[in-house]
Design an enzyme around this catalytic site. Structure first.
Site, PDB file in Angstrom:
ATOM      1  N   GLN A  19      45.252   6.143  66.019  1.00  0.00           N
ATOM      2  CA  GLN A  19      45.560   7.523  65.650  1.00  0.00           C
ATOM      3  C   GLN A  19      47.056   7.805  65.534  1.00  0.00           C
ATOM      4  O   GLN A  19      47.444   8.792  64.913  1.00  0.00           O
ATOM      5  CB  GLN A  19      44.916   8.482  66.652  1.00  0.00           C
ATOM      6  CG  GLN A  19      43.397   8.483  66.551  1.00  0.00           C
ATOM      7  CD  GLN A  19      42.725   9.343  67.604  1.00  0.00           C
ATOM      8  OE1 GLN A  19      42.485   8.877  68.711  1.00  0.00           O
ATOM      9  NE2 GLN A  19      42.427  10.585  67.286  1.00  0.00           N
ATOM     10  N   HIS A 113      39.813   1.598  71.824  1.00  0.00           N
ATOM     11  CA  HIS A 113      39.642   3.032  71.551  1.00  0.00           C
ATOM     12  C   HIS A 113      39.051   3.193  70.154  1.00  0.00           C
ATOM     13  O   HIS A 113      39.767   3.399  69.177  1.00  0.00           O
ATOM     14  CB  HIS A 113      40.983   3.762  71.683  1.00  0.00           C
ATOM     15  CG  HIS A 113      40.858   5.258  71.786  1.00  0.00           C
ATOM     16  ND1 HIS A 113      41.348   5.991  72.849  1.00  0.00           N
ATOM     17  CD2 HIS A 113      40.271   6.163  70.968  1.00  0.00           C
ATOM     18  CE1 HIS A 113      41.077   7.274  72.675  1.00  0.00           C
ATOM     19  NE2 HIS A 113      40.435   7.401  71.517  1.00  0.00           N
ATOM     20  N   ASN A 156      36.902   3.123  75.401  1.00  0.00           N
ATOM     21  CA  ASN A 156      36.924   4.579  75.319  1.00  0.00           C
ATOM     22  C   ASN A 156      35.618   5.119  74.737  1.00  0.00           C
ATOM     23  O   ASN A 156      35.167   4.669  73.674  1.00  0.00           O
ATOM     24  CB  ASN A 156      38.078   5.016  74.405  1.00  0.00           C
ATOM     25  CG  ASN A 156      38.161   6.528  74.277  1.00  0.00           C
ATOM     26  OD1 ASN A 156      38.501   7.212  75.235  1.00  0.00           O
ATOM     27  ND2 ASN A 156      37.817   7.053  73.108  1.00  0.00           N
ATOM     28  N   GLU A 157      35.045   6.066  75.431  1.00  0.00           N
ATOM     29  CA  GLU A 157      33.861   6.790  74.953  1.00  0.00           C
ATOM     30  C   GLU A 157      32.785   5.869  74.372  1.00  0.00           C
ATOM     31  O   GLU A 157      32.423   5.991  73.195  1.00  0.00           O
ATOM     32  CB  GLU A 157      34.259   7.877  73.955  1.00  0.00           C
ATOM     33  CG  GLU A 157      35.143   8.940  74.610  1.00  0.00           C
ATOM     34  CD  GLU A 157      35.322  10.191  73.763  1.00  0.00           C
ATOM     35  OE1 GLU A 157      34.958  10.176  72.572  1.00  0.00           O
ATOM     36  OE2 GLU A 157      35.840  11.189  74.299  1.00  0.00           O
TER      37      GLU A 157
END
Ligand code: BGC
Length: 389
Positions: A19, A113, A156-157
């Site tokens: 990101q 991520h 992540n998640e």
């Protein structure tokens, strides 16, 4: 009531490599962004150019008064081709870790991520025959640069990853819009196995994973239904962390569940840029929910709001932190709060949703600190979670 926290409490901000870094060209998402007829409206491109500007980002964070930075290591950079580890990429991330330590900033490092190398996806992704071996091979390659990192997040998640996988398998044309289906259970189980195997590689390094808490709330009479929803989409991933060193809690909004599934928020409800209901109480609910299932230290690894109105960011964050303060005052073991995000960044297909404490000019990459960041930095310097506003 304002709640003072210990001097070791982490006050920070978070980003993820894809990101903010820019030009993550060997990753699976780069390939999707750049294919003809991509389902993603916008590309990450140069992103925030943080791959080169990370020192400036760290200086901003430290000068605000924050003491922790959550950032990620990008698997596709470390291992752009299967088995070929880039020494230069590892050196880059080691310099970032040392850059944190030199500034008195605690590094919180995420190993995965959302994005994977394109070759991993081509080989079948998380349910491919070699997935666990491939992921642990990457973790083993990274392990030597993690000395001095007190918090490592493996994946992540995973719950979001497993839900997005289910959507992709259903052949849906759009990755991001609309409600997500229940997780692909094979992917969920593969991710849990990968997480446990990764922790085995990390030996003495304290590790955990970070869960997207969705704050499922039942309408009267739908309690059992809401519990089933929550188990598949969230709780199985929380429970899998019961032997971890910590768990990362990430919360933004809530989902109300009725007998037929999610009940849309009132059309008049206040919403964020993304369309999520403005619900800062999500953080307190998520922390309490997590603590009700497992007894490991909690680190808030993400919480924030997509808004163009910086006063609204401050309002949301103030209310979220007041809720966190209530949980801390009740004795919950919360070790820190990492705001999402340090920078306005690439929100998985869009540049329009701005979560940052710091704005980034899309042409010059010039950083501009927002007033909400200064307000948050003052709280960090004072070491006090605010009372309700
Ligand atoms: C993710 C971030 C994302 C944020 C806001 C979390 O699901 O970990 O990458 O930008 O939420 O959507």
């Amino acid at each position: 009531m304002p709640v003072p926290v210990s001097s070791s409490f982490l006050w920070g901000a978070a980003t993820s490599p894809h990101q903010v870094e820019g030009n993550n060209t060997a990753s699976d998402l780069w390939a999707i962004e750049n294919m003809a007829g991509s389902p993603l409206p916008e590309r990450s491109g140069d992103a925030c150019d943080s791959y080169h500007r990370w020192r400036e980002d760290l200086d901003i964070l430290r000068d605000l008064g924050l003491n922790a930075y959550r950032f990620g290591i990008e698997w596709a950079r470390v291992e752009p081709a299967p088995g070929h580890v880039s020494r230069a990429a590892l050196d880059h991330y080691r310099r970032m870790i040392e850059g944190c330590l030199e500034r008195g900033v605690t590094p919180v490092v995420t190993l995965h991520h959302f994005t994977s190398p394109a070759w991993f996806r081509h080989g079948g992704g998380w349910t491919g025959p070699d997935a666990i071996r491939q992921f642990t091979g990457y973790v083993r390659a990274v392990r030597p640069i993690l000395d001095g990192v007190p918090w490592v997040c493996t994946i992540n998640e995973p719950n979001m990853l497993a839900m997005v996988a289910a959507r992709l398998h259903s052949g849906a044309p759009n990755l991001v819009a609309g409600a997500l289906p229940p997780p692909d259970q094979r992917v969920a189980e593969a991710l849990i196995a990968a997480h446990h195997a990764a922790r085995g590689e990390l030996d003495a390094v304290a590790s955990g994973w970070t869960i997207a808490n969705q704050t499922f709330q039942a309408v009267p009479g739908a309690q059992e239904h809401a519990e089933q929803w929550a188990w598949a989409r969230e709780d199985q991933f929380i429970d899998a962390a019961r032997d971890d060193d910590f768990i990362g809690v990430q919360a933004y909004t809530r989902v109300v569940i009725g007998p037929d599934g999610p009940v849309p928020a009132d059309p008049a409800a206040r919403r964020t840029q993304i369309g999520w209901e403005f619900y800062p109480g999500a953080l307190e609910a998520a922390v309490r929910h997590t603590a009700s299932r497992i007894s490991v230290p909690i680190l808030v690894t993400e919480n924030g709001i997509a808004t163009a109105d910086d006063d609204e960011r401050r309002e949301y964050t103030h209310q979220a932190l007041a809720g966190l303060g209530r949980a801390v005052a009740d004795g919950l073991d919360v070790r820190g709060y990492l705001h999402w995000s340090l920078l306005d960044n690439y929100e998985w297909g869009s540049w329009a949703h701005t979560f940052g404490l710091v704005a980034v000019d899309r042409q010059t990459f010039r950083r501009t600190v927002k007033p909400s960041a200064r307000w948050y930095g003052e709280l960090a310097r004072a070491g006090v979670l605010p009372g309700a506003c």
